[in-house]
Write a protein that holds these residues in place. Structure first.
Motif, PDB file in Angstrom:
ATOM      1  N   THR A  69       0.105   5.714   0.357  1.00 17.73           N
ATOM      2  CA  THR A  69      -0.831   6.815   0.519  1.00 17.73           C
ATOM      3  C   THR A  69      -0.367   7.974  -0.350  1.00 17.73           C
ATOM      4  OG1 THR A  69      -1.372   6.110   2.756  1.00 17.73           O
ATOM      5  CG2 THR A  69      -1.916   8.385   2.173  1.00 17.73           C
ATOM      6  N   PHE A  78      -7.617  -1.758  -3.799  1.00 13.71           N
ATOM      7  CA  PHE A  78      -8.546  -1.094  -2.890  1.00 13.71           C
ATOM      8  C   PHE A  78      -8.110   0.362  -2.705  1.00 13.71           C
ATOM      9  CE2 PHE A  78      -8.145  -5.539  -1.990  1.00 13.71           C
ATOM     10  CZ  PHE A  78      -9.461  -5.969  -2.039  1.00 13.71           C
ATOM     11  N   VAL A  79      -9.069   1.282  -2.792  1.00 16.43           N
ATOM     12  CA  VAL A  79      -8.794   2.716  -2.654  1.00 16.43           C
ATOM     13  C   VAL A  79      -9.647   3.237  -1.508  1.00 16.43           C
ATOM     14  CG1 VAL A  79      -8.816   4.956  -3.808  1.00 16.43           C
ATOM     15  CG2 VAL A  79      -8.358   2.874  -5.136  1.00 16.43           C
ATOM     16  N   THR A  80      -8.986   3.839  -0.512  1.00 19.72           N
ATOM     17  CA  THR A  80      -9.701   4.340   0.660  1.00 19.72           C
ATOM     18  C   THR A  80      -9.125   5.678   1.109  1.00 19.72           C
ATOM     19  OG1 THR A  80      -8.211   3.179   2.175  1.00 19.72           O
ATOM     20  CG2 THR A  80     -10.218   2.009   1.530  1.00 19.72           C
ATOM     21  N   ALA A  81      -9.938   6.426   1.825  1.00 18.98           N
ATOM     22  CA  ALA A  81      -9.433   7.646   2.457  1.00 18.98           C
ATOM     23  C   ALA A  81      -8.498   7.239   3.584  1.00 18.98           C
ATOM     24  CB  ALA A  81     -10.588   8.482   2.990  1.00 18.98           C
ATOM     25  N   GLN A  82      -7.474   8.014   3.818  1.00 18.42           N
ATOM     26  CA  GLN A  82      -6.497   7.703   4.852  1.00 18.42           C
ATOM     27  C   GLN A  82      -7.125   7.722   6.240  1.00 18.42           C
ATOM     28  OE1 GLN A  82      -3.303  10.528   5.078  1.00 18.42           O
ATOM     29  NE2 GLN A  82      -1.919   9.072   6.055  1.00 18.42           N
ATOM     30  N   SER A 124      -4.187   0.155  -1.959  1.00 15.01           N
ATOM     31  CA  SER A 124      -3.551  -1.092  -1.532  1.00 15.01           C
ATOM     32  C   SER A 124      -3.841  -2.181  -2.560  1.00 15.01           C
ATOM     33  CB  SER A 124      -4.019  -1.510  -0.137  1.00 15.01           C
ATOM     34  OG  SER A 124      -5.409  -1.732  -0.119  1.00 15.01           O
ATOM     35  N   ILE A 127      -5.038   9.652   0.156  1.00 16.47           N
ATOM     36  CA  ILE A 127      -5.787   8.558  -0.441  1.00 16.47           C
ATOM     37  C   ILE A 127      -4.866   7.337  -0.455  1.00 16.47           C
ATOM     38  CG2 ILE A 127      -7.011   7.742  -2.489  1.00 16.47           C
ATOM     39  CD1 ILE A 127      -8.270  10.255  -1.377  1.00 16.47           C
ATOM     40  N   THR A 128      -5.300   6.247   0.146  1.00 16.76           N
ATOM     41  CA  THR A 128      -4.486   5.042   0.216  1.00 16.76           C
ATOM     42  C   THR A 128      -4.931   4.036  -0.835  1.00 16.76           C
ATOM     43  OG1 THR A 128      -4.123   5.350   2.582  1.00 16.76           O
ATOM     44  CG2 THR A 128      -3.722   3.138   1.701  1.00 16.76           C
ATOM     45  N   ASN A 160     -14.459  11.317   4.524  1.00 16.14           N
ATOM     46  CA  ASN A 160     -14.361  11.298   3.073  1.00 16.14           C
ATOM     47  C   ASN A 160     -13.277  12.291   2.663  1.00 16.14           C
ATOM     48  OD1 ASN A 160     -14.964  10.854   0.364  1.00 16.14           O
ATOM     49  ND2 ASN A 160     -16.458  12.505   0.332  1.00 16.14           N
ATOM     50  N   ARG A 191      -5.993  12.854  -5.175  1.00 15.64           N
ATOM     51  CA  ARG A 191      -6.808  11.845  -5.846  1.00 15.64           C
ATOM     52  C   ARG A 191      -6.238  11.546  -7.226  1.00 15.64           C
ATOM     53  NH1 ARG A 191     -13.115  12.737  -7.068  1.00 15.64           N
ATOM     54  NH2 ARG A 191     -12.250  14.475  -8.248  1.00 15.64           N
ATOM     55  N   GLU A 211       0.823  -1.200   0.000  1.00 21.70           N
ATOM     56  CA  GLU A 211       0.000   0.000   0.000  1.00 21.70           C
ATOM     57  C   GLU A 211       0.856   1.249   0.000  1.00 21.70           C
ATOM     58  OE1 GLU A 211      -2.478  -0.348   3.506  1.00 21.70           O
ATOM     59  OE2 GLU A 211      -1.163   0.987   4.590  1.00 21.70           O
TER      60      GLU A 211
END
Length: 95
Positions: free
Chosen positions: A8, A34-38, A73, A70-71, A42, A12, A6
């Motif tokens: 960060t 997988f893309v997620t907020a740190q 992984s 934005i992470t 949001n 975006r 992963e």
């Protein structure tokens, strides 16, 4: 042996570029990314970029959700691909 890599990203735009490299150049299945907020909120990154940034003639736009990085992984099942994935992350981040 399976592992997860992963990184960060500050924007975006960088995160989307990383996903593009992984899928189009390295053939990573999108379902393995997988893309997620740190954080818990949001977020579209730490700084506005791409579609989150004001247009050339636009002023005062401040509606981007800038609540952290934005992470991205990736589940990796092939140890031989780990280095290529790390390079894709670094290329997308501008490092």
């Amino acid at each position: 042996m399976s592992s997860t890599l992963e990184k960060t990203f500050a924007t975006r735009e960088q995160a989307e570029l990383a996903v593009e490299h992984l899928v189009q150049e390295l053939g990573v299945e999108r379902t393995d990314i997988f893309v997620t907020a740190q954080g818990a909120q949001n977020s579209s990154g730490e700084a506005a970029s791409g579609g989150d940034a004001p247009a050339v003639l636009e002023s005062g736009r401040e509606d981007a959700a800038l609540a952290g990085g934005i992470t991205v992984s990736v589940d990796v099942n092939d140890a031989g691909r780990e280095q290529a994935i790390r390079r894709a992350f670094e290329t997308a981040s501008g490092a």
